[in-house]
Design an enzyme around this catalytic site. Sequence first.
Site, PDB file in Angstrom:
ATOM      1  N   ALA A   1       0.873  -1.171   0.000  1.00  0.00           N
ATOM      2  CA  ALA A   1       0.000   0.000   0.000  1.00  0.00           C
ATOM      3  C   ALA A   1       0.916   1.229   0.000  1.00  0.00           C
ATOM      4  O   ALA A   1       2.100   1.135   0.322  1.00  0.00           O
ATOM      5  CB  ALA A   1      -0.877  -0.028   1.237  1.00  0.00           C
TER       6      ALA A   1
ATOM      7  N   GLY B   1       0.800  -5.051   0.884  1.00  0.00           N
ATOM      8  CA  GLY B   1      -0.338  -5.174  -0.033  1.00  0.00           C
ATOM      9  C   GLY B   1      -0.001  -5.927  -1.312  1.00  0.00           C
ATOM     10  O   GLY B   1      -0.882  -6.490  -1.959  1.00  0.00           O
TER      11      GLY B   1
ATOM     12  N   GLU C   1      -0.222  -9.491  -0.440  1.00  0.00           N
ATOM     13  CA  GLU C   1      -1.659  -9.741  -0.242  1.00  0.00           C
ATOM     14  C   GLU C   1      -2.399  -9.833  -1.584  1.00  0.00           C
ATOM     15  O   GLU C   1      -3.303 -10.649  -1.750  1.00  0.00           O
ATOM     16  CB  GLU C   1      -2.250  -8.640   0.652  1.00  0.00           C
ATOM     17  CG  GLU C   1      -1.723  -8.755   2.080  1.00  0.00           C
ATOM     18  CD  GLU C   1      -1.992  -7.523   2.927  1.00  0.00           C
ATOM     19  OE1 GLU C   1      -1.715  -6.394   2.455  1.00  0.00           O
ATOM     20  OE2 GLU C   1      -2.462  -7.664   4.062  1.00  0.00           O
TER      21      GLU C   1
ATOM     22  N   GLU D   1       4.454  -5.014   7.669  1.00  0.00           N
ATOM     23  CA  GLU D   1       3.599  -4.009   8.312  1.00  0.00           C
ATOM     24  C   GLU D   1       3.936  -3.714   9.765  1.00  0.00           C
ATOM     25  O   GLU D   1       3.915  -2.557  10.181  1.00  0.00           O
ATOM     26  CB  GLU D   1       2.126  -4.418   8.195  1.00  0.00           C
ATOM     27  CG  GLU D   1       1.533  -4.252   6.811  1.00  0.00           C
ATOM     28  CD  GLU D   1       1.688  -5.467   5.922  1.00  0.00           C
ATOM     29  OE1 GLU D   1       2.503  -6.350   6.256  1.00  0.00           O
ATOM     30  OE2 GLU D   1       0.992  -5.557   4.900  1.00  0.00           O
TER      31      GLU D   1
HETATM   32  N1  CO8 Z   1       4.554   3.313  -0.682  1.00  0.00           N
HETATM   33  C1  CO8 Z   1       4.898   4.457  -1.250  1.00  0.00           C
HETATM   34  N2  CO8 Z   1       6.030   4.626  -1.984  1.00  0.00           N
HETATM   35  C2  CO8 Z   1       6.825   3.554  -2.128  1.00  0.00           C
HETATM   36  C3  CO8 Z   1       6.520   2.311  -1.560  1.00  0.00           C
HETATM   37  C4  CO8 Z   1       5.308   2.192  -0.811  1.00  0.00           C
HETATM   38  N3  CO8 Z   1       4.908   1.050  -0.282  1.00  0.00           N
HETATM   39  N4  CO8 Z   1       7.506   1.447  -1.868  1.00  0.00           N
HETATM   40  C5  CO8 Z   1       8.388   2.127  -2.608  1.00  0.00           C
HETATM   41  N5  CO8 Z   1       7.983   3.398  -2.766  1.00  0.00           N
HETATM   42  C6  CO8 Z   1       8.668   4.456  -3.511  1.00  0.00           C
HETATM   43  C7  CO8 Z   1       9.833   5.025  -2.721  1.00  0.00           C
HETATM   44  O1  CO8 Z   1       9.403   5.988  -1.803  1.00  0.00           O
HETATM   45  C8  CO8 Z   1      10.686   5.624  -3.828  1.00  0.00           C
HETATM   46  O2  CO8 Z   1      10.109   6.837  -4.227  1.00  0.00           O
HETATM   47  P1  CO8 Z   1      11.064   8.123  -4.541  1.00  0.00           P
HETATM   48  O3  CO8 Z   1      11.903   7.678  -5.727  1.00  0.00           O
HETATM   49  O4  CO8 Z   1      10.083   9.186  -4.874  1.00  0.00           O
HETATM   50  O5  CO8 Z   1      11.863   8.356  -3.330  1.00  0.00           O
HETATM   51  C9  CO8 Z   1      10.473   4.647  -4.984  1.00  0.00           C
HETATM   52  O6  CO8 Z   1       9.275   3.926  -4.673  1.00  0.00           O
HETATM   53  C10 CO8 Z   1      11.607   3.647  -5.097  1.00  0.00           C
HETATM   54  O7  CO8 Z   1      11.761   2.999  -3.846  1.00  0.00           O
HETATM   55  P2  CO8 Z   1      13.168   2.880  -3.084  1.00  0.00           P
HETATM   56  O8  CO8 Z   1      14.055   4.039  -3.434  1.00  0.00           O
HETATM   57  O9  CO8 Z   1      12.882   2.668  -1.640  1.00  0.00           O
HETATM   58  O10 CO8 Z   1      13.753   1.567  -3.765  1.00  0.00           O
HETATM   59  P3  CO8 Z   1      14.781   0.523  -3.117  1.00  0.00           P
HETATM   60  O11 CO8 Z   1      15.173  -0.395  -4.224  1.00  0.00           O
HETATM   61  O12 CO8 Z   1      15.857   1.214  -2.370  1.00  0.00           O
HETATM   62  O13 CO8 Z   1      13.908  -0.309  -2.038  1.00  0.00           O
HETATM   63  C11 CO8 Z   1      11.982  -1.511  -1.250  1.00  0.00           C
HETATM   64  C12 CO8 Z   1      12.857  -1.107  -2.469  1.00  0.00           C
HETATM   65  C13 CO8 Z   1      12.792  -2.440  -0.320  1.00  0.00           C
HETATM   66  C14 CO8 Z   1      10.769  -2.258  -1.778  1.00  0.00           C
HETATM   67  C15 CO8 Z   1      11.560  -0.250  -0.483  1.00  0.00           C
HETATM   68  O14 CO8 Z   1      11.010   0.695  -1.400  1.00  0.00           O
HETATM   69  C16 CO8 Z   1      10.530  -0.501   0.580  1.00  0.00           C
HETATM   70  O15 CO8 Z   1      10.844  -1.011   1.645  1.00  0.00           O
HETATM   71  N6  CO8 Z   1       9.255  -0.138   0.295  1.00  0.00           N
HETATM   72  C17 CO8 Z   1       8.166  -0.277   1.250  1.00  0.00           C
HETATM   73  C18 CO8 Z   1       7.745  -1.715   1.371  1.00  0.00           C
HETATM   74  C19 CO8 Z   1       6.681  -1.857   2.425  1.00  0.00           C
HETATM   75  O16 CO8 Z   1       6.917  -1.641   3.606  1.00  0.00           O
HETATM   76  N7  CO8 Z   1       5.478  -2.245   2.009  1.00  0.00           N
HETATM   77  C20 CO8 Z   1       4.354  -2.442   2.881  1.00  0.00           C
HETATM   78  C21 CO8 Z   1       3.512  -1.213   2.961  1.00  0.00           C
HETATM   79  S1  CO8 Z   1       2.246  -1.343   4.173  1.00  0.00           S
HETATM   80  C22 CO8 Z   1       1.049  -2.240   3.396  1.00  0.00           C
HETATM   81  O17 CO8 Z   1       1.179  -2.667   2.283  1.00  0.00           O
HETATM   82  C23 CO8 Z   1      -0.172  -2.478   4.180  1.00  0.00           C
HETATM   83  C24 CO8 Z   1      -1.330  -2.989   3.329  1.00  0.00           C
HETATM   84  C25 CO8 Z   1      -2.650  -2.790   3.998  1.00  0.00           C
HETATM   85  C26 CO8 Z   1      -3.021  -1.389   4.088  1.00  0.00           C
HETATM   86  C27 CO8 Z   1      -4.338  -1.147   4.714  1.00  0.00           C
HETATM   87  C28 CO8 Z   1      -4.200  -0.010   5.661  1.00  0.00           C
HETATM   88  C29 CO8 Z   1      -5.245   0.824   6.075  1.00  0.00           C
END
Ligand code: CO8
Length: 259
Positions: free
Chosen positions: A64, A109, A112, A132
Amino acid sequence: MENVLFEKQGHVSIITINRPKALNALATAVLKDLEEAVKTVEEDMDTYALIITGAGSKSFVAGADIVEMKDKTVEEAAEYSGYGNSIFRRIEQLHCPVIAAVNGFALGGGCELAMSCDIRLASENAVFGQPEVGLGITPGFGGTQRLARLIPTGIAKEMIYTARNIKADKAKEIGLVNDVVASDDLMATAMKLANRIAANAPIAVAHAKKAINEGLQQNIDDAVKLEVSEFSECFKTEDQKYGMECFVNRVKDKEFKNK
Ligand code: CO8
């Protein structure tokens, strides 16, 4: 639809989550487009199999959208979680089998979304996880329920409580994915599998999907009754007569009519 691409090749539809600059994170706008694409498939009985994948070579869906989510109130969080869950449930209940072609990160997500599909194929660079609790939340698009149903409960709990990611080979070892293939072969493998499914009687496949999905939620006596019902419904179809005639007459090149 800006955030989701939709195409159809023969009887196979393909949905591609298309927000690669944010690793295909599911912002509300992306969920809205995904809902639209899912509606298209729901209304298209000519789709016999669906593939869901992510744009780019790095990510299926990285979860998400954390940026959008971070300032939500309790009510807004419930609405967002409910909305995502409703779409994923519709994917799970589609008439046709759904293959997740997981081409990189499938986190939160994303994991999921993959779990709401019938079958998961992963590329070698795929990474799965429910990170999460490391963000101060629980999985909210079905992860606490589907992961614990798909793989052994203790392993699901370990993944969710530790927020640790796993690689594709480990995902296969625990049964989270059906197979792991080279990244360059992922879509071709998914298409081959989808076409293999699509070559069978679509109504029978739909009844089988319903019997498995609904039966798994029932006690064995009710589940067996459900199977009797889904099985016997097939005998209303032209494809049942045709499929069995082909066997009797040793016809190899069958073409079902979806009737
Ligand atoms: N949300 C928003 N932006 C994201 C997300 C995300 N989940 N993942 C990556 N991005 C963005 C980054 O912010 C970055 O943007 P920018 O270039 O503008 O800075 C771009 O994508 C590239 O990402 P990275 O620079 O971080 O790339 P890396 O190769 O260094 O890392 C990763 C890749 C490991 C995947 C890293 O991006 C990461 O950890 N992302 C988050 C993963 C995560 O924690 N996902 C779970 C989110 S919570 C969720 O899904 C809950 C679902 C249920 C929700 C219901 C709630 C009410």
